[in-house]
Design a protein around this motif. Structure first.
Motif, PDB file in Angstrom:
ATOM      1  N   THR A  71       0.762  -1.205   0.320  1.00 33.94           N
ATOM      2  CA  THR A  71      -0.094   0.094  -0.268  1.00 33.94           C
ATOM      3  C   THR A  71       1.210   1.093  -0.148  1.00 33.94           C
ATOM      4  O   THR A  71       1.008   2.114  -0.824  1.00 33.94           O
ATOM      5  CB  THR A  71      -1.171   0.322   1.173  1.00 33.94           C
ATOM      6  OG1 THR A  71      -1.685  -1.380   0.980  1.00 33.94           O
ATOM      7  CG2 THR A  71      -1.487   1.526   1.329  1.00 33.94           C
ATOM      8  N   LYS A  72       1.867   1.385   0.700  1.00 35.48           N
ATOM      9  CA  LYS A  72       2.740   2.266   0.888  1.00 35.48           C
ATOM     10  C   LYS A  72       3.621   2.711  -0.340  1.00 35.48           C
ATOM     11  O   LYS A  72       3.783   4.299  -1.144  1.00 35.48           O
ATOM     12  CB  LYS A  72       3.648   2.475   1.578  1.00 35.48           C
ATOM     13  CG  LYS A  72       2.643   2.320   3.343  1.00 35.48           C
ATOM     14  CD  LYS A  72       4.531   2.176   4.583  1.00 35.48           C
ATOM     15  CE  LYS A  72       4.319   1.996   5.233  1.00 35.48           C
ATOM     16  NZ  LYS A  72       4.646   2.329   7.078  1.00 35.48           N
ATOM     17  N   ALA A  73       3.713   1.535  -1.402  1.00 36.29           N
ATOM     18  CA  ALA A  73       4.859   1.423  -2.364  1.00 36.29           C
ATOM     19  C   ALA A  73       4.279   1.929  -3.226  1.00 36.29           C
ATOM     20  O   ALA A  73       4.374   3.036  -4.130  1.00 36.29           O
ATOM     21  CB  ALA A  73       5.103   0.094  -2.447  1.00 36.29           C
ATOM     22  N   LEU A  74       2.194   2.064  -3.420  1.00 38.55           N
ATOM     23  CA  LEU A  74       1.553   2.118  -4.543  1.00 38.55           C
ATOM     24  C   LEU A  74       1.151   3.893  -3.923  1.00 38.55           C
ATOM     25  O   LEU A  74       1.042   4.569  -5.567  1.00 38.55           O
ATOM     26  CB  LEU A  74       0.007   1.629  -3.980  1.00 38.55           C
ATOM     27  CG  LEU A  74       0.229  -0.195  -4.603  1.00 38.55           C
ATOM     28  CD1 LEU A  74      -1.122  -0.399  -4.712  1.00 38.55           C
ATOM     29  CD2 LEU A  74       0.475  -0.010  -6.436  1.00 38.55           C
ATOM     30  N   LYS A  75       1.635   4.605  -2.955  1.00 37.33           N
ATOM     31  CA  LYS A  75       1.188   5.321  -2.694  1.00 37.33           C
ATOM     32  C   LYS A  75       2.216   6.926  -2.595  1.00 37.33           C
ATOM     33  O   LYS A  75       2.669   7.873  -2.826  1.00 37.33           O
ATOM     34  CB  LYS A  75       0.037   5.733  -1.270  1.00 37.33           C
ATOM     35  CG  LYS A  75      -0.445   4.825  -1.022  1.00 37.33           C
ATOM     36  CD  LYS A  75      -1.478   5.456   0.335  1.00 37.33           C
ATOM     37  CE  LYS A  75      -2.946   4.715   0.145  1.00 37.33           C
ATOM     38  NZ  LYS A  75      -3.430   4.837   1.443  1.00 37.33           N
ATOM     39  N   TRP A  76       3.983   5.650  -3.139  1.00 40.79           N
ATOM     40  CA  TRP A  76       4.975   6.545  -3.072  1.00 40.79           C
ATOM     41  C   TRP A  76       5.258   7.750  -3.633  1.00 40.79           C
ATOM     42  O   TRP A  76       4.688   7.509  -5.028  1.00 40.79           O
ATOM     43  CB  TRP A  76       6.358   5.424  -2.952  1.00 40.79           C
ATOM     44  CG  TRP A  76       7.549   6.121  -3.337  1.00 40.79           C
ATOM     45  CD1 TRP A  76       8.564   6.392  -3.723  1.00 40.79           C
ATOM     46  CD2 TRP A  76       7.877   6.102  -1.724  1.00 40.79           C
ATOM     47  NE1 TRP A  76       9.585   6.730  -3.438  1.00 40.79           N
ATOM     48  CE2 TRP A  76       9.219   6.252  -2.404  1.00 40.79           C
ATOM     49  CE3 TRP A  76       7.443   5.906  -0.369  1.00 40.79           C
ATOM     50  CZ2 TRP A  76      10.285   7.184  -1.288  1.00 40.79           C
ATOM     51  CZ3 TRP A  76       8.805   6.048   0.471  1.00 40.79           C
ATOM     52  CH2 TRP A  76      10.071   7.115  -0.050  1.00 40.79           C
ATOM     53  N   GLU A  77       5.945   8.711  -3.627  1.00 41.46           N
ATOM     54  CA  GLU A  77       5.634   9.522  -4.568  1.00 41.46           C
ATOM     55  C   GLU A  77       7.231  10.460  -4.597  1.00 41.46           C
ATOM     56  O   GLU A  77       7.921  10.020  -3.542  1.00 41.46           O
ATOM     57  CB  GLU A  77       5.378  10.789  -3.215  1.00 41.46           C
ATOM     58  CG  GLU A  77       4.886  12.494  -4.524  1.00 41.46           C
ATOM     59  CD  GLU A  77       4.344  13.998  -3.757  1.00 41.46           C
ATOM     60  OE1 GLU A  77       4.714  14.277  -3.921  1.00 41.46           O
ATOM     61  OE2 GLU A  77       3.699  13.050  -2.505  1.00 41.46           O
ATOM     62  N   ILE A  78       7.830  10.515  -5.878  1.00 36.18           N
ATOM     63  CA  ILE A  78       8.363  11.094  -5.809  1.00 36.18           C
ATOM     64  C   ILE A  78       9.167  12.254  -5.284  1.00 36.18           C
ATOM     65  O   ILE A  78       8.975  13.384  -6.129  1.00 36.18           O
ATOM     66  CB  ILE A  78       8.822  10.958  -7.621  1.00 36.18           C
ATOM     67  CG1 ILE A  78       8.996   9.369  -7.968  1.00 36.18           C
ATOM     68  CG2 ILE A  78      10.671  11.323  -7.586  1.00 36.18           C
ATOM     69  CD1 ILE A  78       9.859   8.162  -7.532  1.00 36.18           C
ATOM     70  N   LYS A  79       9.732  12.846  -4.842  1.00 37.01           N
ATOM     71  CA  LYS A  79      10.136  14.011  -3.566  1.00 37.01           C
ATOM     72  C   LYS A  79      11.670  14.232  -3.067  1.00 37.01           C
ATOM     73  O   LYS A  79      11.908  13.103  -2.230  1.00 37.01           O
ATOM     74  CB  LYS A  79       8.797  14.531  -3.639  1.00 37.01           C
ATOM     75  CG  LYS A  79       8.430  13.628  -2.073  1.00 37.01           C
ATOM     76  CD  LYS A  79       7.103  14.207  -1.678  1.00 37.01           C
ATOM     77  CE  LYS A  79       6.994  13.553  -0.096  1.00 37.01           C
ATOM     78  NZ  LYS A  79       6.017  14.631   0.989  1.00 37.01           N
TER      79      LYS A  79
END
Length: 254
Positions: free
Chosen positions: A7-15
């Protein structure tokens, strides 16, 4: 990977991301464990597969999981300076190690999240406003009782304006503690007891184990062992015997 990590990986944001040490005592530099060893384990439990996976920060690899790393590795250090570590978006392996896998997250350090900080600040502001409003609207007797907890017998020397001023300062500086004291029923009763002793309406024995009437020295109550005498007196005021004494004391107080 566990469902939580997925779940965290799916929501991972590049920043770009920032991390900070917890507990408010940051050394000039702090090195966080970046590889697994017998003395300092660095493992992540994969719930989906039911197994421990070794973690390692390698600057030339895309994943912090040793099982996903290929070929020779270049080990990197994780160093906080003045309690803070800034990690650019190009260092995804380090970010994921710190944000998703490292066992010391939220124990030794945490990720800076503007939304969470704003929410905490809003809660703090609302708490301070509640305390300040309660202090502003508090009657003078209750105000004296609350402030006595912090200042002791000094409150008897304050004018009403000085008392209200110090009460507002107390509410602003320690809003949570202030509201807890203000909402404590026994605070007012303790204050009545202290004022009664100060005005010699009631006397407390030298060993602080008994209270007596100041006029005829008749014993009123015995303080239970290991209790604060004024807390015990406040509790006694609520008993059938004590409530009549309390009413008499209130009439005699100046």
């Amino acid at each position: 990977m566990s469902s939580t990590k997925e779940t965290k990986a799916l929501k991972w944001e590049i920043k770009d991301r920032r991390y900070y040490l917890l507990h408010g005592k940051e050394p000039l530099t702090y090195t966080l464990n970046s590889k697994n060893s017998l003395r300092h384990p660095l493992l992540w439990f994969d719930e989906a597969k039911g197994e421990q996976k070794e973690l390692r920060y390698a600057t030339n690899q895309n994943s912090p999981l040793v099982t996903d790393q290929k070929g020779e590795v270049t080990l990197g250090h994780i160093i906080f300076e003045d309690g803070v570590l800034a990690v650019s978006k190009e260092k995804q392996n380090l970010q994921k190690l710190l944000s998703l896998y490292h066992p010391k997250k939220d124990i030794v350090y945490a990720e800076w999240k503007a939304e969470a900080v704003a929410e905490d600040q809003l809660d703090s502001i609302n708490l301070e406003l509640d305390a300040m409003l309660a202090a502003k609207e508090m009657d003078i007797d209750h105000a004296e009782a609350v402030l006595r907890v912090e200042k002791g017998s000094e409150v008897t020397k304050l004018t009403s304006k000085e008392l209200k001023r110090d009460l507002l300062i107390m509410a602003r500086n320690n809003p949570g503690s202030f509201l807890a004291i203000a909402n404590d029923d026994n605070v007012g009763l303790r204050n009545i007891g202290i004022r009664a002793v100060e005005q010699n309406i009631v006397k407390i024995a030298q060993d602080q184990r008994t209270f007596h009437w100041g006029s005829n020295n008749r014993k009123l109550m015995t303080v239970p062992f290991d209790e604060n005498p004024y807390s015990a007196l406040a509790a006694w005021f609520k008993t059938d015997e004590g409530v009549d004494v309390f009413k008499t004391i209130k009439k005699k107080l100046q």
